[in-house]
Scaffold this motif. Structure first.
Motif, PDB file in Angstrom:
ATOM      1  N   UNK A   1      43.828  43.832  38.626  1.00 51.83           N
ATOM      2  CA  UNK A   1      43.416  42.437  38.429  1.00 51.83           C
ATOM      3  C   UNK A   1      41.899  42.368  38.398  1.00 51.83           C
ATOM      4  N   UNK A   2      41.352  41.828  37.322  1.00 47.90           N
ATOM      5  CA  UNK A   2      39.909  41.603  37.223  1.00 47.90           C
ATOM      6  C   UNK A   2      39.662  40.101  37.320  1.00 47.90           C
ATOM      7  N   UNK A   3      38.712  39.697  38.156  1.00 48.41           N
ATOM      8  CA  UNK A   3      38.360  38.284  38.304  1.00 48.41           C
ATOM      9  C   UNK A   3      36.868  38.137  38.037  1.00 48.41           C
ATOM     10  N   UNK A   4      36.502  37.166  37.194  1.00 53.36           N
ATOM     11  CA  UNK A   4      35.090  36.988  36.843  1.00 53.36           C
ATOM     12  C   UNK A   4      34.400  36.062  37.829  1.00 53.36           C
ATOM     13  N   UNK A   5      33.081  35.998  37.682  1.00 55.38           N
ATOM     14  CA  UNK A   5      32.244  35.170  38.557  1.00 55.38           C
ATOM     15  C   UNK A   5      32.667  33.703  38.515  1.00 55.38           C
ATOM     16  N   UNK A   6      33.125  33.242  37.363  1.00 60.14           N
ATOM     17  CA  UNK A   6      33.483  31.827  37.200  1.00 60.14           C
ATOM     18  C   UNK A   6      34.985  31.580  37.363  1.00 60.14           C
ATOM     19  N   UNK A   7      35.706  32.590  37.862  1.00 54.07           N
ATOM     20  CA  UNK A   7      37.088  32.344  38.237  1.00 54.07           C
ATOM     21  C   UNK A   7      38.145  32.702  37.218  1.00 54.07           C
TER      22      UNK A   7
END
Length: 555
Positions: free
Chosen positions: A539-545
């Motif tokens: 699972x990859x999650x970015x800075x903005x969600x």
């Protein structure tokens, strides 16, 4: 002859628990008392540093207990750090302590202190020691411990007169003598009560005889010329003792009414039961011990309070793990560097639609960054962004409830100003050479070092990795052969490689290049370890969600 004794105060609840245990099992070994009586408990609170002195006096009667003031670090509004003293050792005078610190600063013995204020009030003690901007808080605190009574020693000497003979006693002996004394008190008290009850019953028996023959008694008294003759006549005619006869002569006429006669009979029957009870106590030692136990538990319930003095392990000190039950704990570390542990049982199983329960009351802007389950006997290694490592046992971490924030890591570890913990890794069992730490830095370097190189971590930390200028530690994971590392960078790229590709190096090495960064403002943000044959997802999650779930085989 002159003799000195110095017995420290203890916690009533712990002492009663120890006495009850000794009552139930007189064959306890002296050191086994530590299960119940943890050590001294001083009314001024503060902390005991190290357990060896406690172990010594509990087992031999003599020992040196090192006491330390309770000191925490606090960030002031002007950006400076301050040492806040809220509790001082037993017997230490606060005014003399402040004067001593001021003199040391004036004489140049301690140079990092900018200001000293006593802000104590009716709510409690608060001595604020403001540090200079470039001062290292832990170093200054260590200097204060060395040169002032912020650290002092209580020399325990458990000397007492036993049978008019001076004797140094270990804790078990002292407690056993107390129990023997309590037993003597119970026996003598019971015998006293029995004698008193029997004497009263004897008088009441005389009254009963007189009331059964009241007309004859009155006639005999009226016919007697003197009190002496009346007393003798009563004794001869009714077979009474001198005390009974005298009591009958002194009997008031109102005691002849029907109600008063019933009272005499009721009192007599109650006394007969009381005499039987008292005799059974004197004849049965187990009843005497039960009375001692009941009175001790009553005292604990009425006067017992929480322990005030905290006992801390000292570096290289006697390990207390043999006395600490192995329990499963949940350890949490927040982004703002607060740590705590709590019993895993507090998390109960809930259904799919359950809301869950609060695991911590964090302040605004803070969040739980790491959370893992560990045994109280495990070690947790804390790696900082400066490449240093500290070690604490799980049982040394502050235990707190679900809603508590925990304790700031700066109060547990000797961190430098602005130094932050970036990874907390649980280590179970021995520090063997088959497992490795893999390190990832912000500028893309990686390093693999065997676990056995971290066996003896000092209180002031060890170098875990040497960092180049402008670099910082991002992540640390524990690995073994057959696993892969995945590095993710800010620009959205990642790299996957077998952990063995990073050859094993020593602690002081700087590592090798793990990923090529595409630009000057790019940086490694995450490190993940997976098994080589793992067919799961990442699972990859970015800075903005934004989140994305991808099978591992695509990497």
């Amino acid at each position: 002859v002159g003799m000195a004794t110095n017995c420290p105060p203890h916690n009533l609840v712990e002492v009663v628990d120890g006495l009850v245990a000794l009552l139930e099992n007189p064959d306890l070994e002296p050191h086994e008392m530590l299960q119940y009586v943890k050590g001294p408990d001083f009314p001024t609170g503060a902390m005991i540093h190290g357990r060896q002195g406690i172990f010594d006096y509990v087992t031999t009667g003599r020992g040196k207990v090192v006491m330390r003031a309770r000191c925490d670090f606090e960030e002031l509004k002007n950006g400076r750090q301050a040492i806040i003293v809220t509790e001082i050792p037993y017997y230490v005078n606060k005014a003399e302590l402040i004067t001593k610190i001021a003199n040391l600063v004036r004489e140049g013995v301690i140079t990092g202190i900018a200001d000293l204020n006593d802000e104590s009030d009716r709510r409690g003690m608060r001595i604020v020691i403001t540090l200079k901007k470039d001062a290292h808080g832990q170093v200054i605190l260590n200097q204060l411990y060395k040169h002032t009574y912020l650290q002092s020693t209580f020399g325990v000497n458990n000397l007492a007169l036993v049978g008019n003979e001076p004797k140094v006693m270990n804790l078990k002996d002292a407690m056993q003598h107390y129990l023997d004394f309590r037993e003597e008190v119970v026996v003598r008290r019971t015998q006293f009560d029995l004698n008193k009850a029997e004497a009263r019953a004897h008088i009441l028996e005389g009254y009963r005889i007189a009331l059964d023959h009241i007309d004859e008694v009155i006639a005999l008294i009226r016919a007697s010329e003197t009190a002496e003759a009346a007393r003798t006549g009563l004794m001869e005619k009714f077979g009474l003792s001198e005390k009974q006869a005298q009591a009958i002569l002194e009997l008031r006429l109102q005691r002849l009414t029907g109600l008063e006669r019933d009272k005499i009979e009721a009192e007599y029957q109650d006394l007969i039961q009381e005499i039987a009870r008292l005799k059974s106590i004197l004849e049965n030692r187990s009843l005497q011990l039960q009375i001692i136990k009941d009175e001790l538990l009553e005292a604990r319930k009425k006067f017992g309070d929480e322990r005030r003095t905290e006992i801390l392990d000292a570096q290289g000190d006697l390990s207390m793990e043999d006395l600490i039950a192995e329990r499963s704990m949940v350890v949490t570390v927040s982004h703002e560097q607060y740590v705590k542990r709590m019993v895993a049982d507090e998390y109960r199983t809930q259904g799919r639609g359950g809301r869950g329960i609060s695991a911590g009351n964090v302040k605004d802007g803070d969040w739980v960054e790491q959370m893992f389950v560990a045994s109280t006997h495990d070690q947790v290694l804390f790696f900082t962004d400066l490449g240093r490592v500290f070690a604490l046992k799980v049982h040394q971490l502050p235990e707190a409830g679900r809603t508590a924030r925990g304790k700031a890591l700066v109060n547990l570890l000797q961190l430098k100003p602005e130094e932050k913990v970036r990874a907390a890794v649980r280590v179970e069992g021995e520090f063997d050479s088959d497992r490795y730490f893999i390190f990832a830095t912000r500028l893309g370097r990686v390093k693999r070092t065997s676990l056995d190189q971290f066996t003896n971590i000092r209180a002031n930390g060890l170098i875990a990795i040497n960092l180049n200028e402008g670099d910082a530690l991002v992540g640390v994971r524990l690995t073994h052969a057959g696993q892969h590392a995945i590095l993710a960078v800010r620009s959205g790229k990642s790299i996957r490689f077998p952990v063995e590709d990073a050859r094993a190096m020593g602690r002081s090495a700087a590592g090798v290049k793990g990923i090529e960064l595409s630009s000057a403002d790019d940086a490694v943000v995450s490190l993940v370890i997976v098994d080589a044959d793992d067919d799961g997802k990442l699972l990859c999650v970015t800075e903005r969600g934004y989140g994305k779930l991808t099978t591992l085989e695509e990497y």
